[in-house]
Design a protein around this motif. Structure first.
Motif, PDB file in Angstrom:
ATOM      1  N   ARG A 133      32.090   2.660   3.649  1.00  0.00           N
ATOM      2  CA  ARG A 133      33.135   3.859   3.912  1.00  0.00           C
ATOM      3  C   ARG A 133      32.063   5.009   3.130  1.00  0.00           C
ATOM      4  NH1 ARG A 133      37.148   1.537   2.645  1.00  0.00           N
ATOM      5  NH2 ARG A 133      37.436   2.156   0.433  1.00  0.00           N
ATOM      6  N   GLU A 134      31.894   4.534   1.902  1.00  0.00           N
ATOM      7  CA  GLU A 134      30.997   5.721   1.112  1.00  0.00           C
ATOM      8  C   GLU A 134      29.925   6.199   1.675  1.00  0.00           C
ATOM      9  OE1 GLU A 134      30.833   4.060  -2.626  1.00  0.00           O
ATOM     10  OE2 GLU A 134      32.768   3.906  -3.301  1.00  0.00           O
ATOM     11  N   GLU A 135      29.164   5.504   2.228  1.00  0.00           N
ATOM     12  CA  GLU A 135      28.044   5.765   3.163  1.00  0.00           C
ATOM     13  C   GLU A 135      28.367   6.684   4.123  1.00  0.00           C
ATOM     14  OE1 GLU A 135      24.166   6.419   3.647  1.00  0.00           O
ATOM     15  OE2 GLU A 135      25.194   5.238   1.821  1.00  0.00           O
ATOM     16  N   ARG A 136      29.402   6.108   4.883  1.00  0.00           N
ATOM     17  CA  ARG A 136      29.939   6.954   5.936  1.00  0.00           C
ATOM     18  C   ARG A 136      30.273   8.449   5.836  1.00  0.00           C
ATOM     19  NH1 ARG A 136      33.787   4.244   7.226  1.00  0.00           N
ATOM     20  NH2 ARG A 136      35.301   5.505   6.900  1.00  0.00           N
ATOM     21  N   ILE A 137      30.951   8.263   4.495  1.00  0.00           N
ATOM     22  CA  ILE A 137      31.386   9.624   3.758  1.00  0.00           C
ATOM     23  C   ILE A 137      30.332  10.501   3.591  1.00  0.00           C
ATOM     24  CG2 ILE A 137      32.931  10.756   2.243  1.00  0.00           C
ATOM     25  CD1 ILE A 137      34.919   8.257   2.418  1.00  0.00           C
ATOM     26  N   ARG A 138      29.195   9.972   3.049  1.00  0.00           N
ATOM     27  CA  ARG A 138      28.231  10.924   2.636  1.00  0.00           C
ATOM     28  C   ARG A 138      27.457  11.434   3.832  1.00  0.00           C
ATOM     29  NH1 ARG A 138      27.630   6.864  -1.528  1.00  0.00           N
ATOM     30  NH2 ARG A 138      26.040   5.618   0.015  1.00  0.00           N
ATOM     31  N   LYS A 139      27.159  10.414   4.680  1.00  0.00           N
ATOM     32  CA  LYS A 139      26.695  10.962   6.030  1.00  0.00           C
ATOM     33  C   LYS A 139      27.570  12.088   6.688  1.00  0.00           C
ATOM     34  CE  LYS A 139      24.136   6.777   7.110  1.00  0.00           C
ATOM     35  NZ  LYS A 139      23.800   5.680   8.175  1.00  0.00           N
ATOM     36  N   GLU A 140      28.898  11.942   6.682  1.00  0.00           N
ATOM     37  CA  GLU A 140      29.602  13.036   7.452  1.00  0.00           C
ATOM     38  C   GLU A 140      29.665  14.236   6.738  1.00  0.00           C
ATOM     39  OE1 GLU A 140      33.651  11.300   7.725  1.00  0.00           O
ATOM     40  OE2 GLU A 140      33.119  10.000   9.472  1.00  0.00           O
ATOM     41  N   GLU A 141      29.674  14.287   5.468  1.00  0.00           N
ATOM     42  CA  GLU A 141      29.608  15.369   4.447  1.00  0.00           C
ATOM     43  C   GLU A 141      28.194  16.178   4.578  1.00  0.00           C
ATOM     44  OE1 GLU A 141      30.107  14.132   0.486  1.00  0.00           O
ATOM     45  OE2 GLU A 141      32.406  14.140   0.657  1.00  0.00           O
ATOM     46  N   ALA A 142      27.168  15.409   4.845  1.00  0.00           N
ATOM     47  CA  ALA A 142      25.769  15.914   5.077  1.00  0.00           C
ATOM     48  C   ALA A 142      25.816  16.670   6.450  1.00  0.00           C
ATOM     49  CB  ALA A 142      24.513  14.918   4.947  1.00  0.00           C
ATOM     50  N   GLU A 143      26.674  15.859   7.306  1.00  0.00           N
ATOM     51  CA  GLU A 143      26.586  16.572   8.725  1.00  0.00           C
ATOM     52  C   GLU A 143      27.156  17.614   8.744  1.00  0.00           C
ATOM     53  OE1 GLU A 143      25.394  16.762  12.955  1.00  0.00           O
ATOM     54  OE2 GLU A 143      24.702  15.227  11.110  1.00  0.00           O
ATOM     55  N   GLN A 144      28.302  17.743   8.133  1.00  0.00           N
ATOM     56  CA  GLN A 144      29.157  18.968   7.969  1.00  0.00           C
ATOM     57  C   GLN A 144      28.342  20.007   7.307  1.00  0.00           C
ATOM     58  OE1 GLN A 144      33.043  17.841   6.190  1.00  0.00           O
ATOM     59  NE2 GLN A 144      33.443  16.871   8.002  1.00  0.00           N
ATOM     60  N   LYS A 145      27.809  19.779   6.281  1.00  0.00           N
ATOM     61  CA  LYS A 145      26.900  20.898   5.560  1.00  0.00           C
ATOM     62  C   LYS A 145      25.951  21.339   6.669  1.00  0.00           C
ATOM     63  CE  LYS A 145      27.553  19.402   0.918  1.00  0.00           C
ATOM     64  NZ  LYS A 145      27.003  18.729  -0.339  1.00  0.00           N
ATOM     65  N   ARG A 146      25.167  20.537   7.444  1.00  0.00           N
ATOM     66  CA  ARG A 146      24.174  20.881   8.302  1.00  0.00           C
ATOM     67  C   ARG A 146      24.677  21.857   9.529  1.00  0.00           C
ATOM     68  NH1 ARG A 146      22.318  19.479  13.128  1.00  0.00           N
ATOM     69  NH2 ARG A 146      24.017  17.756  13.298  1.00  0.00           N
ATOM     70  N   LYS A 147      25.885  21.273   9.819  1.00  0.00           N
ATOM     71  CA  LYS A 147      26.625  22.297  10.954  1.00  0.00           C
ATOM     72  C   LYS A 147      27.228  23.650  10.471  1.00  0.00           C
ATOM     73  CE  LYS A 147      28.176  18.205  13.798  1.00  0.00           C
ATOM     74  NZ  LYS A 147      29.345  17.663  14.309  1.00  0.00           N
ATOM     75  N   LYS A 148      27.685  23.584   9.128  1.00  0.00           N
ATOM     76  CA  LYS A 148      27.994  24.758   8.739  1.00  0.00           C
ATOM     77  C   LYS A 148      26.818  25.747   8.610  1.00  0.00           C
ATOM     78  CE  LYS A 148      32.301  23.206   6.417  1.00  0.00           C
ATOM     79  NZ  LYS A 148      32.697  23.046   4.714  1.00  0.00           N
ATOM     80  N   LEU A 149      25.664  25.408   8.043  1.00  0.00           N
ATOM     81  CA  LEU A 149      24.452  26.135   7.640  1.00  0.00           C
ATOM     82  C   LEU A 149      23.918  26.638   9.125  1.00  0.00           C
ATOM     83  CD1 LEU A 149      22.172  27.030   5.917  1.00  0.00           C
ATOM     84  CD2 LEU A 149      21.071  24.936   6.360  1.00  0.00           C
ATOM     85  N   GLU A 150      23.813  25.599  10.126  1.00  0.00           N
ATOM     86  CA  GLU A 150      23.407  25.864  11.460  1.00  0.00           C
ATOM     87  C   GLU A 150      24.489  27.072  11.946  1.00  0.00           C
ATOM     88  OE1 GLU A 150      23.435  22.702  13.926  1.00  0.00           O
ATOM     89  OE2 GLU A 150      21.332  21.848  12.799  1.00  0.00           O
ATOM     90  N   ALA A 151      25.759  27.097  11.753  1.00  0.00           N
ATOM     91  CA  ALA A 151      26.688  27.947  12.671  1.00  0.00           C
ATOM     92  C   ALA A 151      26.432  29.429  11.548  1.00  0.00           C
ATOM     93  CB  ALA A 151      28.062  27.412  12.156  1.00  0.00           C
ATOM     94  N   ALA A 152      26.238  29.404  10.194  1.00  0.00           N
ATOM     95  CA  ALA A 152      26.087  30.472   9.469  1.00  0.00           C
ATOM     96  C   ALA A 152      24.720  31.193  10.206  1.00  0.00           C
ATOM     97  CB  ALA A 152      25.825  30.110   7.936  1.00  0.00           C
ATOM     98  N   GLU A 153      23.551  30.308  10.145  1.00  0.00           N
ATOM     99  CA  GLU A 153      22.232  31.167  10.816  1.00  0.00           C
ATOM    100  C   GLU A 153      22.379  31.618  12.347  1.00  0.00           C
ATOM    101  OE1 GLU A 153      19.715  27.769  10.735  1.00  0.00           O
ATOM    102  OE2 GLU A 153      19.286  27.866   8.331  1.00  0.00           O
ATOM    103  N   SER A 154      23.142  30.953  13.159  1.00  0.00           N
ATOM    104  CA  SER A 154      23.494  31.331  14.392  1.00  0.00           C
ATOM    105  C   SER A 154      24.143  32.557  14.213  1.00  0.00           C
ATOM    106  CB  SER A 154      24.306  30.155  15.341  1.00  0.00           C
ATOM    107  OG  SER A 154      24.630  30.849  16.449  1.00  0.00           O
ATOM    108  N   LYS A 155      25.211  32.546  13.538  1.00  0.00           N
ATOM    109  CA  LYS A 155      25.993  33.768  13.336  1.00  0.00           C
ATOM    110  C   LYS A 155      25.257  35.014  12.899  1.00  0.00           C
ATOM    111  CE  LYS A 155      30.443  35.488  11.225  1.00  0.00           C
ATOM    112  NZ  LYS A 155      31.772  34.824  10.692  1.00  0.00           N
ATOM    113  N   ALA A 156      24.302  34.811  11.755  1.00  0.00           N
ATOM    114  CA  ALA A 156      23.534  35.823  11.336  1.00  0.00           C
ATOM    115  C   ALA A 156      22.590  36.266  12.552  1.00  0.00           C
ATOM    116  CB  ALA A 156      22.783  35.289  10.232  1.00  0.00           C
ATOM    117  N   ARG A 157      22.017  35.325  13.188  1.00  0.00           N
ATOM    118  CA  ARG A 157      21.206  35.834  14.463  1.00  0.00           C
ATOM    119  C   ARG A 157      22.028  36.609  15.309  1.00  0.00           C
ATOM    120  NH1 ARG A 157      19.270  30.337  14.056  1.00  0.00           N
ATOM    121  NH2 ARG A 157      20.444  29.877  15.453  1.00  0.00           N
ATOM    122  N   ILE A 158      23.103  36.146  15.824  1.00  0.00           N
ATOM    123  CA  ILE A 158      24.039  36.922  16.613  1.00  0.00           C
ATOM    124  C   ILE A 158      24.044  38.394  15.898  1.00  0.00           C
ATOM    125  CG2 ILE A 158      25.994  36.935  17.769  1.00  0.00           C
ATOM    126  CD1 ILE A 158      25.953  33.956  18.144  1.00  0.00           C
TER     127      ILE A 158
END
Length: 217
Positions: A133-158
């Motif tokens: 469960r802890e490993e899954r939570i760490r992966k989910e947090e990393a995935e959420q950070k990556r998605k937020k970063l990608e969303a911020a970069e996409s918003k900046a490009r737009i």
């Protein structure tokens, strides 16, 4: 005095028969019976004939409604079935608890060992599941950070593309504004139009070619 109470009065013969312990008649106007002799009204035995006022009475049972009797009978049957089922359930539960108690007394040592082994397995399984469960939570947090970063970069490009487009539109408007008619260049534009007349009275075909044009007078 009533006949029944008069019969309950103890006399000398009754006192002599029962012995000296029986209290005799008390002097004075008070009651003549003792605490051991309780007066009672006379009751008829089952062999006595009925009273004259009740000799001609016939005992008729009360009338019974057939529909009501059917309903009451059905309800009594259902009541007996429910009670029987409850008794059977309670009896089975009591027997089960008794059997479990006997088995627990017989196999207490084995059950204790089995319980200890199962508890150890449960703790190990809980630890394994907690790590997963802890490993899954760490992966989910990393995935959420990556998605937020990608969303911020996409918003900046737009936003950057939007700003470039608006900047291009502003430059185009500034370029077109050079040809606008203003109060300052109104007379010059009028003279230019008069010097260079244009004929917009013409006809075109389906392909957009000019097929006919009128001549300016």
């Amino acid at each position: 005095m009533l006949p029944a109470l008069r019969r309950c009065r103890p006399g000398p013969v009754l006192g002599a028969a029962f012995g000296p312990g029986l209290p005799g008649p008390a002097p004075g106007p008070g009651p003549a019976w003792g605490p051991r002799l309780v007066p009672a009204r006379g009751r008829k035995t089952r062999h006595d004939p009925p009273a004259k006022s009740k000799a001609s009475r016939l005992k008729v049972p009360p009338p019974v409604d057939p529909e009501e009797l059917l309903v009451v009978t059905e309800r009594y049957r259902q009541h007996r079935l429910v009670l029987g089922a409850l008794r059977a359930e309670f009896r089975a539960e009591v027997l089960r608890k008794k059997r479990e108690a006997e088995l627990s007394r017989e196999d207490s040592a084995e059950l204790t060992e089995e319980h200890r082994r199962l508890m150890a397995w449960n703790e190990a399984e809980n630890a394994r599941q907690r790590a997963r469960r802890e490993e899954r939570i760490r992966k989910e947090e990393a995935e959420q950070k990556r998605k937020k970063l990608e969303a911020a970069e996409s918003k900046a490009r737009i936003m950057e593309a939007f700003l470039k487009e608006k900047e291009k539109e502003v430059l185009q408007l500034q370029e077109e504004a050079k040809t606008f008619i203003t109060p300052q260049n109104l007379e010059a534009r009028i003279e230019e139009c008069l010097d260079n007349p244009r004929n917009h009275n013409f006809a075109i075909d389906k392909d957009g070619r000019i097929v006919k044009r009128t001549v300016l007078s």
